[in-house]
Write a protein that holds these residues in place. Structure first.
Motif, PDB file in Angstrom:
ATOM      1  N   THR A  13      48.817  37.700  39.301  1.00  0.00           N
ATOM      2  CA  THR A  13      47.570  37.039  39.677  1.00  0.00           C
ATOM      3  C   THR A  13      46.447  38.057  39.840  1.00  0.00           C
ATOM      4  O   THR A  13      45.334  37.866  39.328  1.00  0.00           O
ATOM      5  CB  THR A  13      47.756  36.243  40.976  1.00  0.00           C
ATOM      6  OG1 THR A  13      48.618  35.137  40.730  1.00  0.00           O
ATOM      7  CG2 THR A  13      46.438  35.731  41.514  1.00  0.00           C
ATOM      8  N   LEU A  14      46.714  39.145  40.558  1.00  0.00           N
ATOM      9  CA  LEU A  14      45.694  40.169  40.748  1.00  0.00           C
ATOM     10  C   LEU A  14      45.309  40.820  39.428  1.00  0.00           C
ATOM     11  O   LEU A  14      44.120  41.097  39.186  1.00  0.00           O
ATOM     12  CB  LEU A  14      46.177  41.226  41.745  1.00  0.00           C
ATOM     13  CG  LEU A  14      46.215  40.799  43.209  1.00  0.00           C
ATOM     14  CD1 LEU A  14      46.807  41.905  44.075  1.00  0.00           C
ATOM     15  CD2 LEU A  14      44.815  40.438  43.712  1.00  0.00           C
ATOM     16  N   ALA A  17      43.037  38.490  37.657  1.00  0.00           N
ATOM     17  CA  ALA A  17      41.776  38.312  38.367  1.00  0.00           C
ATOM     18  C   ALA A  17      40.871  39.531  38.263  1.00  0.00           C
ATOM     19  O   ALA A  17      39.639  39.399  38.259  1.00  0.00           O
ATOM     20  CB  ALA A  17      42.048  38.001  39.836  1.00  0.00           C
ATOM     21  N   ARG A  61      47.930  35.383  52.009  1.00  0.00           N
ATOM     22  CA  ARG A  61      48.249  34.665  50.775  1.00  0.00           C
ATOM     23  C   ARG A  61      48.510  33.210  51.119  1.00  0.00           C
ATOM     24  O   ARG A  61      48.981  32.888  52.219  1.00  0.00           O
ATOM     25  CB  ARG A  61      49.460  35.269  50.077  1.00  0.00           C
ATOM     26  CG  ARG A  61      50.707  35.339  50.948  1.00  0.00           C
ATOM     27  CD  ARG A  61      51.847  36.005  50.214  1.00  0.00           C
ATOM     28  NE  ARG A  61      52.999  36.165  51.072  1.00  0.00           N
ATOM     29  CZ  ARG A  61      54.257  35.987  50.671  1.00  0.00           C
ATOM     30  NH1 ARG A  61      54.504  35.626  49.440  1.00  0.00           N
ATOM     31  NH2 ARG A  61      55.247  36.171  51.507  1.00  0.00           N
ATOM     32  N   GLY A  68      46.244  33.453  44.651  1.00  0.00           N
ATOM     33  CA  GLY A  68      45.452  34.616  45.019  1.00  0.00           C
ATOM     34  C   GLY A  68      46.001  35.298  46.253  1.00  0.00           C
ATOM     35  O   GLY A  68      46.948  34.812  46.882  1.00  0.00           O
ATOM     36  N   SER A  70      44.649  38.415  49.469  1.00  0.00           N
ATOM     37  CA  SER A  70      43.761  39.467  49.961  1.00  0.00           C
ATOM     38  C   SER A  70      44.602  40.522  50.676  1.00  0.00           C
ATOM     39  O   SER A  70      45.569  40.200  51.367  1.00  0.00           O
ATOM     40  CB  SER A  70      42.672  38.916  50.891  1.00  0.00           C
ATOM     41  OG  SER A  70      43.212  38.459  52.109  1.00  0.00           O
ATOM     42  N   GLY A 130      41.782  38.849  45.044  1.00  0.00           N
ATOM     43  CA  GLY A 130      41.700  38.293  43.706  1.00  0.00           C
ATOM     44  C   GLY A 130      42.250  36.881  43.663  1.00  0.00           C
ATOM     45  O   GLY A 130      43.195  36.552  44.374  1.00  0.00           O
ATOM     46  N   ILE A 131      41.644  36.060  42.810  1.00  0.00           N
ATOM     47  CA  ILE A 131      42.079  34.685  42.580  1.00  0.00           C
ATOM     48  C   ILE A 131      42.352  34.525  41.095  1.00  0.00           C
ATOM     49  O   ILE A 131      41.549  34.962  40.257  1.00  0.00           O
ATOM     50  CB  ILE A 131      41.013  33.669  43.029  1.00  0.00           C
ATOM     51  CG1 ILE A 131      40.723  33.814  44.530  1.00  0.00           C
ATOM     52  CG2 ILE A 131      41.442  32.243  42.710  1.00  0.00           C
ATOM     53  CD1 ILE A 131      39.607  32.919  45.016  1.00  0.00           C
ATOM     54  N   ALA A 132      43.454  33.911  40.756  1.00  0.00           N
ATOM     55  CA  ALA A 132      43.789  33.673  39.358  1.00  0.00           C
ATOM     56  C   ALA A 132      42.650  32.929  38.672  1.00  0.00           C
ATOM     57  O   ALA A 132      42.051  32.021  39.259  1.00  0.00           O
ATOM     58  CB  ALA A 132      45.080  32.870  39.259  1.00  0.00           C
ATOM     59  N   GLN A 136      39.706  29.841  39.986  1.00  0.00           N
ATOM     60  CA  GLN A 136      38.384  30.290  40.403  1.00  0.00           C
ATOM     61  C   GLN A 136      37.379  29.138  40.320  1.00  0.00           C
ATOM     62  O   GLN A 136      37.538  28.209  39.539  1.00  0.00           O
ATOM     63  CB  GLN A 136      37.933  31.462  39.540  1.00  0.00           C
ATOM     64  CG  GLN A 136      38.759  32.719  39.782  1.00  0.00           C
ATOM     65  CD  GLN A 136      38.387  33.870  38.867  1.00  0.00           C
ATOM     66  OE1 GLN A 136      37.421  33.800  38.116  1.00  0.00           O
ATOM     67  NE2 GLN A 136      39.164  34.949  38.919  1.00  0.00           N
ATOM     68  N   GLY A 141      38.477  30.869  47.565  1.00  0.00           N
ATOM     69  CA  GLY A 141      38.411  32.269  47.963  1.00  0.00           C
ATOM     70  C   GLY A 141      38.373  32.469  49.463  1.00  0.00           C
ATOM     71  O   GLY A 141      39.001  33.397  49.990  1.00  0.00           O
ATOM     72  N   LEU A 144      41.553  32.962  51.458  1.00  0.00           N
ATOM     73  CA  LEU A 144      42.235  34.251  51.378  1.00  0.00           C
ATOM     74  C   LEU A 144      41.634  35.284  52.330  1.00  0.00           C
ATOM     75  O   LEU A 144      42.214  36.356  52.511  1.00  0.00           O
ATOM     76  CB  LEU A 144      42.159  34.802  49.946  1.00  0.00           C
ATOM     77  CG  LEU A 144      42.768  33.931  48.853  1.00  0.00           C
ATOM     78  CD1 LEU A 144      42.518  34.565  47.500  1.00  0.00           C
ATOM     79  CD2 LEU A 144      44.257  33.726  49.092  1.00  0.00           C
TER      80      LEU A 144
END
Length: 200
Positions: A13-14, A17, A61, A68, A70, A130-132, A136, A141, A144
């Motif tokens: 995912t990251l 992203a 998460r 996503g 953080s 990051g968000i897949a 998005q 967001g 996270l």
């Protein structure tokens, strides 16, 4: 050397992203091999960063879906800080490359010197978020980031982040972050912004 993933889905995912982020593009380009080898090296890096946050910082998460994540760093004492830094350098040398380690050290070292000028001591650091791409633009967001902001609000602590992406600043501003300063980063030949959030 084999690498044992613990967070493969979140690492992917990251990767998806952050594929256009200039810092991670520089890191990936400094890994030897073809596209598949470079991608695998970055997946290892993200997995390591997640595990590091789980042990020494904070990880946020969502439950049930890997849309996503953080990754946060908390202030630690000098000896532990050096231990964490040494472990990360060893990981980068073994699983990415000496060249990547040199680039990483140059960029992050210079950024840390600049950031220290404007960030209050004891602040928590939003290191990676990051968000897949498929998720998005759906207002996810904040999920996270807000749980950690709630925690730092309770503790009365500042939080901060650095971003190379100007368009992301509005999102962070909605969460209470304000631009503290802007710098040029010579390794990436790109500007970046330091944003700070006061506890509410």
């Amino acid at each position: 050397m084999d690498y044992l993933f613990e967070y493969r889905a979140l690492s992917e995912t990251l990767y998806d992203a952050l594929t256009e982020d200039v810092f991670y593009k520089i890191m990936e380009s400094s890994v030897a091999g073809g596209p598949d080898q470079r991608r695998e090296a970055m997946l290892r890096y993200y997995d390591y960063s997640i595990k590091e946050a789980r042990q020494y910082g904070q990880l946020c998460r969502p439950n049930g879906k890997a849309f996503g994540v953080s990754i946060w760093s908390k202030p630690v004492n000098g000896d532990l800080s050096q231990q964490i830094a040494n472990q990360r350098k060893a990981f980068l040398r073994i699983h990415l490359s000496d060249t990547c380690l040199a680039k990483y050290t140059q960029i992050t070292g210079g950024m840390a010197e600049q950031t220290e000028k404007v960030v209050p001591p004891g602040s928590w650091y939003l290191s990676i978020v990051g968000i897949a791409p498929a998720y998005q633009g759906q207002g996810l967001g904040g999920r996270l980031i807000r749980p950690i902001l709630d925690k730092t609000d309770e503790l009365g602590l500042h939080t901060y982040l650095e971003t190379f992406t100007l368009r992301n600043m509005r999102f962070y501003q909605r969460l209470g972050f304000q631009e503290a300063s802007a710098f040029d980063e010579p390794g990436t030949k790109s500007p970046y912004w330091v944003m700070i959030r006061e506890p509410s």
